[in-house]
Design an enzyme around this catalytic site. Structure first.
Site, PDB file in Angstrom:
ATOM      1  CG  ASP A  25      -1.693   1.216   1.456  1.00  0.00           C
ATOM      2  OD1 ASP A  25      -2.353   1.649   0.501  1.00  0.00           O
ATOM      3  OD2 ASP A  25      -1.663   1.774   2.570  1.00  0.00           O
ATOM      4  CG  ASP A  27      -1.908   7.774   1.595  1.00  0.00           C
ATOM      5  OD1 ASP A  27      -1.274   8.761   1.967  1.00  0.00           O
ATOM      6  OD2 ASP A  27      -2.639   7.766   0.587  1.00  0.00           O
ATOM      7  CG  ASP A 186      -1.606   2.270   6.628  1.00  0.00           C
ATOM      8  OD1 ASP A 186      -1.968   3.284   7.247  1.00  0.00           O
ATOM      9  OD2 ASP A 186      -1.921   2.053   5.436  1.00  0.00           O
TER      10      ASP A 186
END
Length: 239
Positions: A25, A27, A186
């Site tokens: 991922d 961000d 996250d």
């Protein structure tokens, strides 16, 4: 390179041998961007009179905005005016890009895991719910343009995360197997998407609460890329 390991291991990555690919991922996974998104929301929400102008808390941000696709944010903020919600999200993303140019920093240990992936000749993709303009800006600021073979954008798929579509598209584009790939994420939405696509997901505790991430069933959680738990698992995978 073939990475093999013991069948009886409790390491959730062991069954992936020989490892073919690693997906990331962006961000909160490559860079600690949530505090910058939070500042952008703080800047713009009072302009639309949200919460009677009272600033939101970081907890509110995490529960309602972190890792969410902008379509979902737009519907949350403007249940009766989706187009106005989308316009707000565009303005917020522009504010985020402006703020990011000076503030964006890689997650601790990113260089180390990048080298580990490169040294083993593994395939790699960035898979994100961020708009393409944001994704490409973050990858550029972090100096990762040559690292990723493909960048998969949630709203360019039939469904964004938490649906599995973006991760399934990454598998297809790189022609790799879900049985030989793992993911770094996250957010709960991202972990849910990766697990639904059939891959183990290592969750990063860069901003979201541990209990929220655990509900999404990650393989395990790490503080950052220097966490000894990660390197023990990777070392065992290579045995």
């Amino acid at each position: 390179m073939t990475i093999s390991s013991s069948k009886n291991s409790s390491n959730p990555l062991s069954r992936l041998a020989p490892l073919e690919a690693v997906f990331f991922d962006i961000d909160g996974t490559l860079c600690d961007s949530d505090p910058i998104h939070f500042i952008a929301f703080l800047e713009l929400l009072p302009q639309i009179g949200f919460n009677n102008g009272v600033p939101i808390t970081m907890q509110f941000y995490v529960e309602n905005f972190a890792g969410k696709h902008n379509d979902d944010v737009a519907r949350f903020l403007f249940p009766d005016d989706f187009e106005r919600g989308l316009k707000f999200c565009e303005d917020k993303e522009a504010a985020y890009r402006r703020l990011s140019k000076d503030k964006l920093k890689p997650v601790k240990g990113l260089d180390k895991v990048k080298k580990w992936v490169e040294d083993r000749g593994l395939r790699r993709a960035a898979v994100t719910n961020a708009p393409r303009e944001n994704a490409e800006m973050m990858i550029s600021v972090l100096g990762l343009e040559d690292f990723f073979e493909v960048v998969i954008i949630g709203n360019e798929c039939e469904h964004a995360k938490p649906h599995p579509d973006p991760y399934l598209k990454a598998l297809e584009m790189l022609n790799v197997s879900k049985d030989h790939t793992f993911i770094f994420e996250d957010s709960a939405a991202g972990i849910t998407a990766g697990v639904a696509a059939g891959m183990p997901v290592i969750g990063l505790l860069t901003g979201n609460p541990e209990e929220l991430l655990l509900e999404a069933k990650p393989a395990f959680l790490i503080k950052d890329y220097e966490d000894p738990k990660l390197w023990a698992a990777l070392e065992e995978l290579e045995k």
